[in-house]
Design a protein around this motif. Sequence first.
Motif, short mmCIF file in Angstrom:
data_model
loop_
_atom_site.label_atom_id
_atom_site.label_comp_id
_atom_site.label_asym_id
_atom_site.label_seq_id
_atom_site.Cartn_x
_atom_site.Cartn_y
_atom_site.Cartn_z
N MET A 1 0.84 -1.20 0.00
CA MET A 1 0.00 0.00 0.00
C MET A 1 0.88 1.25 0.00
O MET A 1 1.79 1.37 0.82
N THR A 2 0.62 2.17 -0.93
CA THR A 2 1.41 3.38 -1.02
C THR A 2 1.06 4.34 0.12
O THR A 2 0.05 4.14 0.83
N PHE A 3 1.86 5.39 0.28
CA PHE A 3 1.58 6.39 1.32
C PHE A 3 0.21 7.02 1.09
O PHE A 3 -0.58 7.15 2.04
N LEU A 4 -0.10 7.38 -0.17
CA LEU A 4 -1.39 7.99 -0.47
C LEU A 4 -2.54 7.03 -0.15
O LEU A 4 -3.56 7.43 0.44
N GLU A 5 -2.39 5.75 -0.52
CA GLU A 5 -3.43 4.77 -0.23
C GLU A 5 -3.65 4.61 1.27
O GLU A 5 -4.78 4.46 1.74
N THR A 6 -2.57 4.65 2.03
CA THR A 6 -2.68 4.55 3.49
C THR A 6 -3.47 5.73 4.04
O THR A 6 -4.36 5.57 4.89
N ILE A 7 -3.16 6.92 3.53
CA ILE A 7 -3.87 8.13 3.96
C ILE A 7 -5.34 8.06 3.57
O ILE A 7 -6.24 8.36 4.37
N LEU A 8 -5.61 7.65 2.34
CA LEU A 8 -6.99 7.55 1.86
C LEU A 8 -7.78 6.54 2.69
O LEU A 8 -8.95 6.76 3.02
N ASP A 9 -7.14 5.43 3.04
CA ASP A 9 -7.80 4.41 3.83
C ASP A 9 -8.14 4.93 5.23
O ASP A 9 -9.23 4.67 5.75
N GLU A 10 -7.22 5.67 5.81
CA GLU A 10 -7.46 6.22 7.15
C GLU A 10 -8.60 7.25 7.12
O GLU A 10 -9.45 7.26 8.01
N GLN A 13 -11.98 5.47 6.77
CA GLN A 13 -12.45 4.90 8.03
C GLN A 13 -13.04 5.99 8.93
O GLN A 13 -14.05 5.76 9.61
N ILE A 14 -12.42 7.17 8.93
CA ILE A 14 -12.96 8.29 9.71
C ILE A 14 -14.33 8.68 9.17
O ILE A 14 -15.28 8.87 9.94
N PHE A 15 -14.44 8.78 7.84
CA PHE A 15 -15.71 9.15 7.21
C PHE A 15 -16.81 8.15 7.54
O PHE A 15 -17.93 8.51 7.88
N LYS A 16 -16.50 6.86 7.41
CA LYS A 16 -17.51 5.83 7.65
C LYS A 16 -17.92 5.77 9.12
O LYS A 16 -19.06 5.42 9.43
N ALA A 22 -18.24 15.85 10.04
CA ALA A 22 -17.97 15.90 11.49
C ALA A 22 -16.60 16.48 11.81
O ALA A 22 -16.36 16.95 12.93
N ASN A 23 -15.68 16.44 10.83
CA ASN A 23 -14.33 16.91 11.06
C ASN A 23 -13.94 18.02 10.10
O ASN A 23 -14.22 17.95 8.90
#
Length: 202
Positions: A1-10, A13-16, A22-23
């Motif tokens: 997983m690339t750095f961007l993919e890691t950020i997008l995944d995090e 998860q916050i959005f879901k 909310a943020n």
Amino acid sequence: MTFLETILDEILQIFKREGIEANTEADIIRKLDIRSTTFHELFSSRENMVLQVIRYDVEQQKREQSELLAKASNPVEQIMMLLVNGIQKMKQINPVFIADLQKYPEAWQVSINYVTNNNQEVNADILNQGIIEGYFRKDLNLQLVTKIILEQFFMMINPAVFPPGKYDLAEVFRSIYLYYVRGICTDAGGKQAEEFFARTNL
């Protein structure tokens, strides 16, 4: 997983978990534990951030679906596994996320296009194979059935029809789809469905 993919995944998860609105941008940067400059190098705007997250989510869903369908032994199980997976995903998502997403037209359209195209293609393929193998009724109108399944989904996520505060979306999903699938099965397909229900905790 690339750095961007890691950020997008995090962020996904916050959005879901909390919804999109909310943020603030500052909240997200703090939760990601990255520099503001890094964040702005990745995302040109809040709208761009949401769009990238949704595109990432769609690609993840495609991959997960492919792996899931490969585990099924027949078309009835494929439909049922997609159904159970959908119920589980609904339970994990804050209903506010879906409502918030509609405030971002481009990202919402990407999500809707995936649901529309994927629903029609995947379900039509599964149903057609199920008819050939004798699990689904031969008199099914594939175009109509896939359309009904799609419109049921849109009805389910419409807050005007099923307000999140009043209805459990996972239960709505279950009530809409479980009984519909039973209705399109032959006796042999119905037996497979019942056996699947018996060993699955919905």
